[in-house]
Design an enzyme around this catalytic site. Structure first.
Site, PDB file in Angstrom:
ATOM      1  N   TYR A  26     -31.694 -14.998 -52.259  1.00  0.00           N
ATOM      2  CA  TYR A  26     -32.760 -15.192 -51.271  1.00  0.00           C
ATOM      3  C   TYR A  26     -33.379 -16.560 -51.485  1.00  0.00           C
ATOM      4  O   TYR A  26     -34.028 -16.804 -52.503  1.00  0.00           O
ATOM      5  CB  TYR A  26     -33.790 -14.074 -51.425  1.00  0.00           C
ATOM      6  CG  TYR A  26     -34.974 -14.123 -50.484  1.00  0.00           C
ATOM      7  CD1 TYR A  26     -35.000 -14.916 -49.347  1.00  0.00           C
ATOM      8  CD2 TYR A  26     -36.090 -13.327 -50.739  1.00  0.00           C
ATOM      9  CE1 TYR A  26     -36.088 -14.939 -48.494  1.00  0.00           C
ATOM     10  CE2 TYR A  26     -37.188 -13.329 -49.888  1.00  0.00           C
ATOM     11  CZ  TYR A  26     -37.185 -14.142 -48.775  1.00  0.00           C
ATOM     12  OH  TYR A  26     -38.271 -14.160 -47.929  1.00  0.00           O
ATOM     13  N   LYS A  59     -29.678 -14.739 -48.064  1.00  0.00           N
ATOM     14  CA  LYS A  59     -30.732 -14.676 -47.056  1.00  0.00           C
ATOM     15  C   LYS A  59     -31.345 -16.067 -47.027  1.00  0.00           C
ATOM     16  O   LYS A  59     -32.005 -16.489 -47.982  1.00  0.00           O
ATOM     17  CB  LYS A  59     -31.790 -13.630 -47.402  1.00  0.00           C
ATOM     18  CG  LYS A  59     -32.968 -13.640 -46.419  1.00  0.00           C
ATOM     19  CD  LYS A  59     -34.080 -12.685 -46.829  1.00  0.00           C
ATOM     20  CE  LYS A  59     -35.261 -12.792 -45.858  1.00  0.00           C
ATOM     21  NZ  LYS A  59     -36.387 -11.889 -46.234  1.00  0.00           N
TER      22      LYS A  59
END
EC number: 4.3.3.7
Length: 291
Positions: A132, A160
């Site tokens: 992320y 992400k």
């Protein structure tokens, strides 16, 4: 492995405590509305203000309630590598399908430190990892070439990307290969992200509009770009309004408007959104035809 509309789930609190009953119903609703996977205990889930025990309990409840109907990607990030590993092991034991691991924040490791962090996690746990990247929160940015070095590890399966740089999709394809799972971390940029090779979005807006977000992702996947653009136009004011004050305040306010008995409760230091923010959410919900 993961694609489509994936809500970064809010965590409902009532009088300061996790409202498990409401959360279980919320998970069911998200699945019924077409969400393709679920992320408990991410940023939107207020993981930063949960104890380790509470965090792991919320993840377990999500997995139990999902009952294998959709994958569960458990939020497992920490700026302490040992704590991130503890979360990953607990999530794997509970049956999670993957871990969402944010870059270590505040201590600001360099690129070598990021590689060492993720290698330690993969050396000690076999749960698949989605990296992320959200520099606005972590003050650390993983570069495409660094991600490429990590993509060679079997259990690092995707990213992400909330870098705010849509061109990263192409750069990451060059370094990680076209099969590396790229998920947008910004609802407002998801259309461009998908057009450049992304396969889904880990979404804040999907908490409030799961059906519309799922429809948008399906249109993108099918190459129906005119339909996707129409849905983007419908949802864009909501994407913006949900960040018109500190998140997840606006999204929780929106849910008090649209989801049965959703509690108006945030944990300090988060506070209820301003009157102007609430008005922006109200207008955006009306624009999207939700309320």
């Amino acid at each position: 492995m993961f694609s489509g509309s994936i809500p970064a789930l809010v965590t409902p609190f009532r009088d300061g405590a996790f409202d498990e009953k409401l959360f279980r119903g919320f998970v069911d609703w998200q699945i019924a509305e077409g969400s393709s996977a679920l992320v408990p205990c991410g940023t939107t889930g207020e993981s930063a203000t949960m104890s380790i025990e509470e965090h792991n309990h919320v993840v377990r409840v999500c997995i139990e309630q999902a009952q294998g109907r959709v994958p569960v990607i458990a939020g497992c990030g920490s700026n302490d590598t040992a704590v991130a590993l503890e979360h990953m092991k607990a999530a794997q034991a509970a049956g999670a399908d993957a871990a969402l691991v944010v870059l270590p924040y505040y201590n600001r490791p360099n690129q070598d430190g990021l590689i060492a962090h993720f290698r330690h996690l993969t050396d000690n746990c076999t749960l698949p990892i989605i990296v992320y990247n959200v520099p606005a929160r972590t003050v650390t940015d993983i570069l495409p070439e660094t991600l490429g070095a990590l993509a060679g590890i079997k259990t690092i399966v995707g990213i992400k990307d909330a870098s705010g740089k849509v061109e990263r999709v192409s750069a990451q394809r060059q370094h990680c290969g076209p099969d590396f799972c790229q998920l947008s971390g910004n609802d407002d940029m998801a259309l461009g992200f998908m057009a450049m090779g992304g396969v889904g979005c880990i979404s804040v807006t999907a908490n409030v509009a799961p059906g519309l977000c799922a429809e948008f992702q399906t249109a993108c996947a099918d190459g129906r770009w005119a339909d996707a653009l129409a849905l983007q136009d419908k949802l864009f004011p909501l994407h913006a309004a949900l960040f018109s004050d500190a998140s997840p305040g606006p999204v929780k306010y929106a849910l008090t408007r649209t989801y049965r008995d959703f509690p108006a409760d945030l944990r300090l230091p988060m506070t209820w959104p301003s009157e102007a923010s609430r008005a922006a959410v109200d207008a955006a919900l009306a624009h999207a035809g939700i309320a």
